[in-house]
Design an enzyme around this catalytic site. Sequence first.
Site, mmCIF file in Angstrom:
data_model
loop_
_atom_site.group_PDB
_atom_site.id
_atom_site.type_symbol
_atom_site.label_atom_id
_atom_site.label_comp_id
_atom_site.label_asym_id
_atom_site.label_seq_id
_atom_site.Cartn_x
_atom_site.Cartn_y
_atom_site.Cartn_z
ATOM 1 N N GLU A 282 21.021 169.155 38.876
ATOM 2 C CA GLU A 282 20.415 168.550 37.684
ATOM 3 C C GLU A 282 21.044 167.173 37.435
ATOM 4 O OE1 GLU A 282 19.584 171.028 34.227
ATOM 5 O OE2 GLU A 282 20.489 169.477 32.970
ATOM 6 N N ASP B 176 15.496 170.326 20.742
ATOM 7 C CA ASP B 176 16.121 170.506 19.430
ATOM 8 C C ASP B 176 15.642 169.483 18.429
ATOM 9 O OD1 ASP B 176 18.033 172.636 19.820
ATOM 10 O OD2 ASP B 176 19.027 171.266 21.215
ATOM 11 N N PHE C 137 30.234 168.834 23.636
ATOM 12 C CA PHE C 137 28.863 169.239 23.948
ATOM 13 C C PHE C 137 28.730 170.762 23.838
ATOM 14 C CE2 PHE C 137 25.571 170.412 27.065
ATOM 15 C CZ PHE C 137 24.498 169.760 26.472
HETATM 16 P P1 FAD Z 1 13.472 178.417 23.445
HETATM 17 O O1 FAD Z 1 13.811 179.401 24.480
HETATM 18 O O2 FAD Z 1 12.044 178.142 23.212
HETATM 19 O O3 FAD Z 1 14.110 178.823 22.058
HETATM 20 C C1 FAD Z 1 15.526 178.995 21.928
HETATM 21 C C2 FAD Z 1 15.822 180.288 21.219
HETATM 22 O O4 FAD Z 1 15.293 180.239 19.900
HETATM 23 C C3 FAD Z 1 15.165 181.486 21.890
HETATM 24 O O5 FAD Z 1 15.957 181.986 22.916
HETATM 25 C C4 FAD Z 1 15.002 182.426 20.722
HETATM 26 O O6 FAD Z 1 16.211 183.068 20.498
HETATM 27 C C5 FAD Z 1 14.713 181.489 19.571
HETATM 28 N N1 FAD Z 1 13.246 181.339 19.424
HETATM 29 C C6 FAD Z 1 12.536 180.242 19.703
HETATM 30 N N2 FAD Z 1 11.227 180.421 19.423
HETATM 31 C C7 FAD Z 1 11.107 181.669 18.956
HETATM 32 C C8 FAD Z 1 10.016 182.457 18.494
HETATM 33 N N3 FAD Z 1 8.780 181.973 18.430
HETATM 34 N N4 FAD Z 1 10.276 183.724 18.102
HETATM 35 C C9 FAD Z 1 11.529 184.206 18.137
HETATM 36 N N5 FAD Z 1 12.611 183.520 18.563
HETATM 37 C C10 FAD Z 1 12.406 182.269 18.954
HETATM 38 N N6 FAD Z 1 17.347 169.765 26.028
HETATM 39 C C11 FAD Z 1 16.731 168.555 26.059
HETATM 40 O O7 FAD Z 1 16.532 167.921 25.007
HETATM 41 N N7 FAD Z 1 16.354 167.982 27.260
HETATM 42 C C12 FAD Z 1 16.538 168.620 28.446
HETATM 43 O O8 FAD Z 1 16.184 168.081 29.506
HETATM 44 C C13 FAD Z 1 17.163 169.899 28.447
HETATM 45 N N8 FAD Z 1 17.353 170.585 29.601
HETATM 46 C C14 FAD Z 1 17.913 171.844 29.558
HETATM 47 C C15 FAD Z 1 18.042 172.566 30.759
HETATM 48 C C16 FAD Z 1 18.619 173.826 30.747
HETATM 49 C C17 FAD Z 1 18.722 174.584 32.044
HETATM 50 C C18 FAD Z 1 19.082 174.383 29.530
HETATM 51 C C19 FAD Z 1 19.752 175.733 29.513
HETATM 52 C C20 FAD Z 1 18.951 173.688 28.333
HETATM 53 C C21 FAD Z 1 18.360 172.411 28.324
HETATM 54 N N9 FAD Z 1 18.162 171.692 27.146
HETATM 55 C C22 FAD Z 1 17.562 170.446 27.184
HETATM 56 C C23 FAD Z 1 18.634 172.223 25.853
HETATM 57 C C24 FAD Z 1 17.508 172.953 25.092
HETATM 58 O O9 FAD Z 1 16.492 172.059 24.733
HETATM 59 C C25 FAD Z 1 18.121 173.579 23.839
HETATM 60 O O10 FAD Z 1 18.986 174.616 24.189
HETATM 61 C C26 FAD Z 1 17.124 174.040 22.794
HETATM 62 O O11 FAD Z 1 17.860 174.390 21.608
HETATM 63 C C27 FAD Z 1 16.348 175.280 23.174
HETATM 64 O O12 FAD Z 1 15.428 175.024 24.143
HETATM 65 P P2 FAD Z 1 14.777 176.298 24.934
HETATM 66 O O13 FAD Z 1 13.684 175.829 25.754
HETATM 67 O O14 FAD Z 1 15.835 177.097 25.544
HETATM 68 O O15 FAD Z 1 14.206 177.040 23.655
#
Ligand code: FAD
Length: 290
Positions: free
Chosen positions: A17, A107, A216
Site C-alpha cells: 500500500e 471518516d 495515528f
Molecule cells: P465501514 O466498515 O463501512 O464502517 C466502520 C465500522 O462502523 C463498521 O465496522 C461498523 O462497526 C460500523 N458501521 C458502519 N456502518 C454501519 C451500519 N450501517 N450499521 C452498523 N454498523 C455500521 N481511510 C481513508 O480516508 N482513505 C484510505 O485510503 C483508507 N484506506 C484504508 C485501507 C485499509 C486497509 C484500512 C483498514 C483502512 C483504511 N482507511 C482509509 C481508514 C477507514 O476509512 C476508516 O477506518 C473508517 O473509519 C472506516 O472505513 P471502513 O470502510 O472500514 O468503514
Amino acid sequence: MLEDSLNILPKPSISFECFPPNSNKQNFFNVLDKLKKYNPSYVSVTYGAGGNTRNKTIEIVKYIKEQTNLNPAAHLTCVNSTKEDIKNLIKQYHDMGVNHIVALRGDIPGIDGKYIPYKGGYPGTHDLIKDIKSLGDFKISVAGYPEKHPNAESFDDDLDYLKKKCDAGANEIITQYCFDTNKILEYKEKLKSKNINTPLKVGIMCISNFEQLKNFSNRCGASIPNWLESLFKDINPNNEISNSIATVIAYEQCSLLSQHGINNFHFYSLNKHVVATSVCELLGRKGTSE
Ligand code: FAD
C-alpha cells in the site's frame, strides 16, 4: 525461524500500500521500481482523508496502470461526495482499465465521533460496493478490524457489518495493522464463526517513524503494546536501526501467521521500500534483479 521461512513455509502472496506523494514524485516512482521486483499481486493507492487527495490518487493509479507492469488498486471512500461523483470516478477507473477498488467509508466524524453521510452520498460502504459491482467487473477489497472499529458498539456488531460488506460483493478483507498476532488469529476464528468466508489479507505495518505511528494508531484504534514501545525507545526514526527493528517485527509477525495458515500479506509501505522488501526477502520471496 529463518530456515522455516526459506524451506518449509509456503511463499506468501503479497501486496503493497502506498499513498500519493505530496512532492518528489520521482522518489516515489523509484520506490515503486523497488517494490515491483517482488511481483506483488497489486499496489494499492490510498485516498486522502476527507477525499482531499482524490486527483492525486487518480494520477498515481493512472501512472501505475500505464507506466509500470504493476496492477493498481484504487482506494475510494464515501466521504464528501455525492453518489454521482463517485460513480463517475468508478467509470473513469473502468475506462482506464483499472479493475480493483478498495472500497471504504472513510471518516467524517460528527460531534459524537460517529460518521455523518454526505448529502446525496453513500450512507455506508455496503451501498458503495453494490454500485461498484453494477458498474463493471471489479475486484473489491474492504477493511476489517482485528481490534474492532472504534465506531462499532461491539465486536459482534462490527463483524455483522463486515458480513454485510462481504454479502454486498467484497472479494477480499484487508485488515487494519495489529501488532498482537494472537488478536489476528482470534479474528480469523471470529470470521469463521460468523460464516464470513471472504479471503483474509493481513495488513502489516512497516514502521518508519514510531512517534508518528503512535499518534495515528491512537486515532484509528490500533493498540501499541508495551514491548513495541520499549523496542523503539530512544531510536531515531527512519534510520538503519529503526529499519532493522521494524523488519524483525514485521517478519516475525508474518512468520507466525504463516505457521497458522495465513499467507496473504498487505504491507503498509508508507512509500518506503527498505522494510517491506527486506521482509519479503526474509520470507523467501526473492526480488528479481531486473
Ligand atoms: P465501514 O466498515 O463501512 O464502517 C466502520 C465500522 O462502523 C463498521 O465496522 C461498523 O462497526 C460500523 N458501521 C458502519 N456502518 C454501519 C451500519 N450501517 N450499521 C452498523 N454498523 C455500521 N481511510 C481513508 O480516508 N482513505 C484510505 O485510503 C483508507 N484506506 C484504508 C485501507 C485499509 C486497509 C484500512 C483498514 C483502512 C483504511 N482507511 C482509509 C481508514 C477507514 O476509512 C476508516 O477506518 C473508517 O473509519 C472506516 O472505513 P471502513 O470502510 O472500514 O468503514
